[in-house]
Design an enzyme around this catalytic site. Structure first.
Site, PDB file in Angstrom:
ATOM      1  N   SER A  44      -9.549 -62.878 -11.074  1.00  0.00           N
ATOM      2  CA  SER A  44      -9.716 -64.043 -11.932  1.00  0.00           C
ATOM      3  C   SER A  44     -10.952 -64.881 -11.616  1.00  0.00           C
ATOM      4  O   SER A  44     -11.374 -65.710 -12.404  1.00  0.00           O
ATOM      5  CB  SER A  44      -8.478 -64.941 -11.813  1.00  0.00           C
ATOM      6  OG  SER A  44      -8.354 -65.465 -10.490  1.00  0.00           O
TER       7      SER A  44
ATOM      8  N   SER B  25      -8.187 -61.236  -6.630  1.00  0.00           N
ATOM      9  CA  SER B  25      -9.060 -62.048  -7.489  1.00  0.00           C
ATOM     10  C   SER B  25     -10.331 -62.567  -6.823  1.00  0.00           C
ATOM     11  O   SER B  25     -11.144 -63.204  -7.478  1.00  0.00           O
ATOM     12  CB  SER B  25      -8.279 -63.227  -8.073  1.00  0.00           C
ATOM     13  OG  SER B  25      -7.396 -62.775  -9.074  1.00  0.00           O
TER      14      SER B  25
ATOM     15  N   LYS C 249     -14.349 -73.076  -8.046  1.00  0.00           N
ATOM     16  CA  LYS C 249     -13.448 -72.471  -9.025  1.00  0.00           C
ATOM     17  C   LYS C 249     -12.538 -73.550  -9.605  1.00  0.00           C
ATOM     18  O   LYS C 249     -12.000 -74.386  -8.859  1.00  0.00           O
ATOM     19  CB  LYS C 249     -12.620 -71.367  -8.357  1.00  0.00           C
ATOM     20  CG  LYS C 249     -11.734 -70.584  -9.311  1.00  0.00           C
ATOM     21  CD  LYS C 249     -11.019 -69.432  -8.596  1.00  0.00           C
ATOM     22  CE  LYS C 249     -10.147 -68.616  -9.528  1.00  0.00           C
ATOM     23  NZ  LYS C 249      -9.471 -67.485  -8.849  1.00  0.00           N
TER      24      LYS C 249
END
Length: 494
Positions: free
Chosen positions: A160, A184, A80
């Site tokens: 997210s 998330s 990420k």
């Protein structure tokens, strides 16, 4: 062979490389090709095929020398783009950090490289991890590999960590890192039919992770099975003296201790989680989850979390307040974007840089946070929210006196088409209603895929455990996984 390799998860790749069934380089080449073939999903901001190949060659050489291999040896993963990676652009999906290449490595990513993992690239996300649909990234929306039956609409992969969930679900990465501030990891995992666990706050170091809300942010793994999450979490976790909130505790052997036998365990069902507006198919999957855990030997008991309805409002005071403080560092002075109009002074440069570099949702949350921290409102909002947070945490402590783990839905709905909720921030925030309470309390929580709804979209079940007891969460997740037999995957259209 390429398709066969990309269908394998963490454990299968690690064990196959160790046994010599295939080489780490063959795995890396297969996934590099899959990543390149899936550019239309927009899951990656930057791809790093050379990094994946170099790590694979190192593992193959170590095996040839007869050396012991790491727990993630030969497994290429997606990272990420919130984790600092040495010499590789790290942006938090924001224009204000575009072009920033850290000269250091985050502790979590370094732990994974030390365990033998390689990096396929940096995954797209909601800007500064602020969002629930992956539509706030400066680098464009991530598209879920799933489609609603009878529709060609682009679907949300959740947020997210939407790049992470899409990459794993689309079989272009066997696993990925995620971060969870208010859901998330869990919400995108539920939307895309994969597993994801947020460990106890402090279990994984936050050092080198771009901060959103420091008292809530926690890194965790996202993969296609509970076993793979356990393996990856072991590699990610550990004490880090560079992080003042890091837990100075040994990392348990979660993989070795995995057991789907829940005899003698009690599973709590929070009555307050039957909320208005929750999809009926979500509620039905919750009932099915109870039956699966009962079949695994667990006793199902009712518990109460009376302050649940205040958790989401409290979260949307605490998290933006911390974001307002954390994001003050992005000012155009030291790194990242600098917008300097002709004849501008320092304050003008700050304003122009932040106006050009930050997205609408980030600005919205900074404004909310700055407001609740301002003189005259601090006690009315921020102090009250912290008191509510304490009450939410106390609710869990009292509930866990009666049970070992809590079962709840992960999300109130299945995935939705991109664009459906962008004009209504409150509707978007409600996506996190079931995930936020565990975040406020700093507890380990996991989403496991349960079944497909009538539209052919995945639904996830959430398990919440006591602090430091990831094992019970993983065990209950394994029990659901074995009984659900969830093997559905999206049809390739990209």
């Amino acid at each position: 062979m390429t398709n066969e390799l990309t269908n394998l998860g963490v454990k299968a790749i690690r064990d196959g490389v160790a046994s010599g069934t295939f080489t780490a380089r063959e795995v890396a080449e297969a996934f590099n090709a899959a990543v390149a073939d899936a550019a239309s999903l927009n899951a990656f901001i930057v791809t790093t095929p050379d990094h994946a190949l170099a790590a694979a060659d190192s593992v193959d050489a170590a095996r040839a020398r007869g050396e012991a291999l790491g727990t993630m040896a030969g497994v290429p993963i997606g990272m990420k783009d919130l984790f600092a990676t040495h010499g590789v652009q790290t942006t938090a999906a924001s224009h204000i950090l575009e072009g920033f290449k850290p000269q250091y490595e985050s502790t979590v990513s370094q732990n994974l490289w030390d365990a033998g993992a390689g990096m396929l690239g940096k995954l797209n996300l909601d800007q500064f991890a602020m969002g629930s649909s992956n539509e706030t990234s400066y680098f464009g929306n991530v598209i879920s590999p799933w489609k609603k039956a009878g529709s060609n609409a682009a679907m949300s992969p959740g947020g997210s960590s939407g790049g992470s969930s899409t990459a794993v679900a689309a079989r272009i990465a066997p696993a990925a890192t995620g971060t969870d501030t208010g859901g998330s990891i869990r919400q995108p995992a539920a939307f895309t039919g994969i597993c994801g666990i947020k460990p106890t706050y402090g279990r994984c170091s936050r050092w080198g992770v771009v901060a959103f809300a420091s008292s809530l942010d926690q890194a965790g793994p996202m993969a296609r099975s509970v076993e793979d999450c356990a393996i990856m979490l072991e590699a990610m976790a550990g004490f880090d003296p560079k992080d003042a909130t890091s837990l100075d505790l040994p990392v348990p052997g979660w993989e070795a201790a995995l057991s789907a036998d829940l005899r003698g365990k009690k599973v709590g069902i929070p009555r307050e989680y039957r909320m208005d507006g929750t999809d009926e198919e979500i509620l039905a999957s919750w009932e099915q989850g109870k039956a699966w855990l009962r079949d695994a030997g667990a006793e199902i008991v009712d518990v109460s979390l009376p302050h649940t309805k205040y958790a989401l409002p409290a979260y949307y005071i605490v998290a933006p307040a911390e974001a307002s403080s954390n994001l003050a560092r992005y000012d155009g002075v030291r790194y990242g974007l600098r917008d300097l109009p002709d004849g501008a002074g320092l304050q003008d440069m700050y304003a122009a840089t932040r106006e050009a570099g930050l997205g609408d949702e980030v600005k919205r949350r900074i404004l909310m946070g700055t407001y609740v921290l301002s003189a005259g409102f601090y006690d009315a909002y921020y102090t009250q929210a912290q008191k509510v947070r304490t009450l939410v945490s106390r609710d869990f402590t009292e509930a866990f006196a009666q049970c070992d783990v809590i079962l709840a839905p992960t999300t109130p709905t299945a995935s939705f088409p991109l664009g459906d909720k962008t004009d209504d921030p409150l509707a978007m925030y409600l996506n996190d209603v079931f995930a936020v309470p565990a975040s406020l309390a700093g507890l380990p929580a996991m989403s496991v895929p349960a079944l497909l709804n009538s539209d052919g979209l995945p639904l996830g079940l959430q398990l919440v455990g006591k602090a430091f007891d990831e094992q019970s969460v993983l065990d209950a997740g394994l029990a659901i996984q074995q009984r659900a037999g969830f093997v559905a995957k999206p049809e390739k259209w990209w």
